[in-house]
Motif scaffolding. Structure first.
Motif, PDB file in Angstrom:
ATOM      1  N   LEU A 193      19.742  15.887 -26.959  1.00 59.35           N
ATOM      2  CA  LEU A 193      20.571  14.905 -26.042  1.00 59.35           C
ATOM      3  C   LEU A 193      21.924  14.859 -26.624  1.00 59.35           C
ATOM      4  O   LEU A 193      22.270  14.994 -27.578  1.00 59.35           O
ATOM      5  CB  LEU A 193      19.799  13.553 -26.228  1.00 59.35           C
ATOM      6  CG  LEU A 193      18.620  13.303 -25.720  1.00 59.35           C
ATOM      7  CD1 LEU A 193      17.948  12.060 -26.086  1.00 59.35           C
ATOM      8  CD2 LEU A 193      18.326  13.599 -24.305  1.00 59.35           C
ATOM      9  N   LEU A 194      22.656  15.090 -25.211  1.00 54.21           N
ATOM     10  CA  LEU A 194      24.280  14.539 -25.451  1.00 54.21           C
ATOM     11  C   LEU A 194      24.410  13.166 -25.236  1.00 54.21           C
ATOM     12  O   LEU A 194      23.859  12.552 -24.489  1.00 54.21           O
ATOM     13  CB  LEU A 194      24.793  15.554 -24.439  1.00 54.21           C
ATOM     14  CG  LEU A 194      25.033  17.013 -24.729  1.00 54.21           C
ATOM     15  CD1 LEU A 194      25.505  17.797 -23.370  1.00 54.21           C
ATOM     16  CD2 LEU A 194      25.505  17.456 -25.810  1.00 54.21           C
ATOM     17  N   THR A 195      25.439  12.725 -25.805  1.00 57.48           N
ATOM     18  CA  THR A 195      26.013  11.171 -25.709  1.00 57.48           C
ATOM     19  C   THR A 195      27.108  11.385 -24.916  1.00 57.48           C
ATOM     20  O   THR A 195      27.508  10.238 -24.608  1.00 57.48           O
ATOM     21  CB  THR A 195      26.087  10.460 -26.996  1.00 57.48           C
ATOM     22  OG1 THR A 195      26.859  11.262 -27.894  1.00 57.48           O
ATOM     23  CG2 THR A 195      24.466  10.395 -27.932  1.00 57.48           C
ATOM     24  N   ALA A 196      27.951  12.345 -24.689  1.00 57.97           N
ATOM     25  CA  ALA A 196      29.203  12.165 -23.800  1.00 57.97           C
ATOM     26  C   ALA A 196      29.337  13.761 -23.051  1.00 57.97           C
ATOM     27  O   ALA A 196      28.860  14.504 -23.698  1.00 57.97           O
ATOM     28  CB  ALA A 196      30.280  11.970 -24.861  1.00 57.97           C
ATOM     29  N   GLY A 197      29.888  14.016 -21.836  1.00 55.65           N
ATOM     30  CA  GLY A 197      30.283  14.780 -21.407  1.00 55.65           C
ATOM     31  C   GLY A 197      29.165  15.239 -20.484  1.00 55.65           C
ATOM     32  O   GLY A 197      28.002  14.764 -20.405  1.00 55.65           O
ATOM     33  N   PRO A 198      29.404  16.339 -19.845  1.00 60.12           N
ATOM     34  CA  PRO A 198      28.375  16.872 -18.827  1.00 60.12           C
ATOM     35  C   PRO A 198      27.307  17.636 -19.630  1.00 60.12           C
ATOM     36  O   PRO A 198      27.473  18.476 -20.754  1.00 60.12           O
ATOM     37  CB  PRO A 198      29.166  17.885 -17.922  1.00 60.12           C
ATOM     38  CG  PRO A 198      30.497  18.089 -18.821  1.00 60.12           C
ATOM     39  CD  PRO A 198      30.646  17.019 -19.656  1.00 60.12           C
ATOM     40  N   PRO A 199      26.047  17.812 -18.923  1.00 64.74           N
ATOM     41  CA  PRO A 199      25.055  18.734 -19.587  1.00 64.74           C
ATOM     42  C   PRO A 199      25.271  20.134 -19.313  1.00 64.74           C
ATOM     43  O   PRO A 199      25.963  20.522 -18.621  1.00 64.74           O
ATOM     44  CB  PRO A 199      23.670  18.068 -18.700  1.00 64.74           C
ATOM     45  CG  PRO A 199      24.247  17.617 -17.504  1.00 64.74           C
ATOM     46  CD  PRO A 199      25.704  16.977 -17.753  1.00 64.74           C
ATOM     47  N   GLY A 200      24.673  20.748 -20.497  1.00 68.06           N
ATOM     48  CA  GLY A 200      24.702  22.225 -20.316  1.00 68.06           C
ATOM     49  C   GLY A 200      24.276  23.123 -21.380  1.00 68.06           C
ATOM     50  O   GLY A 200      24.232  22.159 -22.518  1.00 68.06           O
ATOM     51  N   ALA A 201      24.122  24.080 -21.197  1.00 73.23           N
ATOM     52  CA  ALA A 201      23.824  25.001 -22.478  1.00 73.23           C
ATOM     53  C   ALA A 201      22.480  24.575 -23.010  1.00 73.23           C
ATOM     54  O   ALA A 201      22.154  24.416 -24.365  1.00 73.23           O
ATOM     55  CB  ALA A 201      24.838  25.089 -23.420  1.00 73.23           C
ATOM     56  N   GLY A 202      21.438  24.142 -22.355  1.00 73.87           N
ATOM     57  CA  GLY A 202      20.159  23.636 -22.870  1.00 73.87           C
ATOM     58  C   GLY A 202      19.959  22.204 -23.233  1.00 73.87           C
ATOM     59  O   GLY A 202      18.977  21.894 -23.792  1.00 73.87           O
ATOM     60  N   ARG A 203      21.177  21.632 -23.149  1.00 70.25           N
ATOM     61  CA  ARG A 203      21.183  20.034 -23.551  1.00 70.25           C
ATOM     62  C   ARG A 203      21.469  19.310 -22.585  1.00 70.25           C
ATOM     63  O   ARG A 203      22.271  19.480 -21.518  1.00 70.25           O
ATOM     64  CB  ARG A 203      22.289  20.008 -24.652  1.00 70.25           C
ATOM     65  CG  ARG A 203      22.147  20.950 -26.082  1.00 70.25           C
ATOM     66  CD  ARG A 203      23.157  20.512 -27.005  1.00 70.25           C
ATOM     67  NE  ARG A 203      22.827  19.239 -27.601  1.00 70.25           N
ATOM     68  CZ  ARG A 203      23.683  18.744 -28.387  1.00 70.25           C
ATOM     69  NH1 ARG A 203      24.733  19.205 -28.694  1.00 70.25           N
ATOM     70  NH2 ARG A 203      23.426  17.466 -29.141  1.00 70.25           N
ATOM     71  N   VAL A 204      20.812  18.270 -22.486  1.00 75.20           N
ATOM     72  CA  VAL A 204      20.825  17.047 -21.356  1.00 75.20           C
ATOM     73  C   VAL A 204      21.540  15.988 -21.853  1.00 75.20           C
ATOM     74  O   VAL A 204      21.575  15.540 -22.854  1.00 75.20           O
ATOM     75  CB  VAL A 204      19.390  16.621 -20.826  1.00 75.20           C
ATOM     76  CG1 VAL A 204      18.742  18.041 -20.106  1.00 75.20           C
ATOM     77  CG2 VAL A 204      18.476  16.097 -21.892  1.00 75.20           C
TER      78      VAL A 204
END
Length: 418
Positions: A193-204
């Motif tokens: 999981l990402l907590t900032a910014g747009p998803p990409g490169a296998g991370r949401v």
């Protein structure tokens, strides 16, 4: 674990609870652990729940109260002016026929008054006497017209909103006896999981970390920014430490993801390590099947709960309305939420032996429900335009014209449901 052992474990696992059964079960266990009653000043009571009935300290109104600006008169006119009565004062009685006192709206009606003449329907010629014809019927409110002293106006379990606060103030209350608001925390699981910014490169992008606390507040919980923790590392020690820490202060900890038995799903082993008992472990509902609710009793005897929400965003919201909402109703001493009925304006498919919670937009004037688009379990677009979930029971289909329950999405704390 060997293949044979895993297969045996799957066979031994209990079947999922029915959706209605799960709601009833979690409400009952929440009510059994209802939070203690506390006194709150009226200004701080919004969003709480009455822990005892709201009663009046005096008659309402407490004294005869003028409903208009005008003249309190005694006997037939014209009337000689003998005084003036303003709100907030105790007037002298009208002792003689043919006398009057000017009176303001909300003022106490003098003893001996036989009628009130409206100011706009009166005249006062040069002789100084007041003339006019009072309307038939009293122009004042009698003591106890709204309620008598000691009368129960609202039962325990009523959510406190601005209308309740105003009523309590008019009854003479400075504080209300209410249930302490539940304290909640959220643990976000998932290294991806990402907590900032747009998803990409296998991370949401984590959509539940910002979302779930807002829903919990609408159900009456206290959730501070520091109570949202994560993403928690995908290891069992990290899960155990995070959940143990969150339970130190919270009555309810919600977790996102990890409710199944995949290679990085550590919630079940974590609950076992902390000595939790399952209240519900999976529910026969789509979406959101792998939801759960567990119960722990601390060394201090205080009961705490863990709600395992699936990682897919819409499934997580289904778990909130299915398990968390009735649990919190019980913890706050509120009645079990009664689901309104709607008429399906379009067909909604069933899900076999599972209950289907289908996102719908409700036309309140017509009492009809329309399914929305973009309703995959990982989608939030449909949820953003919906009013709630239509409940399509197991073994049924939602035909046009069918009357079905609908689970409303939560409103602001204390706000009455539609």
């Amino acid at each position: 674990m060997s293949t044979e052992t895993a297969a045996a474990a799957q066979v031994a696992a209990p079947p999922p609870a029915g959706w209605e059964e799960a709601r009833s079960r979690v409400y009952a266990i929440g009510l059994a652990a209802a939070l203690p009653a506390v006194d709150r000043a009226l200004a701080d009571a919004d969003g709480h729940t009455l822990a005892e009935p709201l009663t009046t300290r005096t008659d309402l109104p407490a004294f005869p109260t003028s409903g208009v600006d005008g003249w309190a008169v005694r006997g037939d006119g014209p009337w000689r002016v003998v005084g003036r009565v303003l709100a907030g004062h105790t007037p002298d009685p009208l002792s003689d026929d043919g006398t009057t006192a000017e009176i303001a709206t909300g003022a106490m009606v003098p003893e001996g008054t036989t009628a009130i003449l409206r100011i706009e329907e009166s005249t006062r010629p040069s002789d100084g006497l007041v003339a006019g014809t009072p309307r038939p019927g009293p122009e004042w409110r009698e003591p106890g017209e709204e309620a008598y002293a000691g009368e129960e106006l609202l039962p325990a379990g009523t959510p406190v909103d601005p209308a309740v606060i105003g009523l309590a103030a008019s009854c003479g209350h400075d504080t209300l006896r209410v249930r302490r608001q539940p304290r909640a925390a959220l643990l976000v699981f998932g290294d991806e999981l990402l907590t900032a910014g747009p998803p990409g490169a296998g991370r949401v992008r984590d959509a539940l970390g910002p979302t779930v606390p807002a829903w919990l507040r609408r159900y009456g919980c206290q959730v501070r920014p520091a109570d949202v923790i994560g993403p928690v590392a995908d290891t069992l020690p990290a899960h155990v430490a995070a959940l143990r820490g969150a339970l130190a202060d919270a009555d309810l900890v919600c977790t996102t993801g990890g409710t199944m038995h995949g290679p990085v799903d550590h919630l079940h082993p974590t609950l076992e390590a902390l000595g939790a008992d399952y209240v519900v472990n999976t529910v026969a509902v789509r979406p959101g099947f792998p939801m759960l609710l567990a119960r722990l009793v601390g060394d201090d005897g205080r009961v705490r709960f863990v709600a395992g929400l699936p990682g897919n965003p819409q499934s997580a919201v289904v778990a909130l309305v299915s398990l968390v909402a009735p649990l919190l109703a019980g913890l706050q001493g509120r009645p079990m939420p009664v689901l309104p009925q709607v008429t399906l304006a379009e067909p909604v498919p069933g899900r076999g032996d599972y209950t289907h919670l289908a996102l719908v937009r409700v036309d309140r004037a017509a009492g009809t429900a329309h399914p929305v688009r973009h309703v995959g379990s990982a989608m939030l677009r449909g949820l953003a335009g919906a009013d709630g979930f239509a409940v399509i029971g197991p073994g049924t289909g939602g035909e046009v014209g069918a009357r079905v329950p609908v689970v409303p999405l939560p409103l602001t704390p204390g706000e009455r449901s539609w």
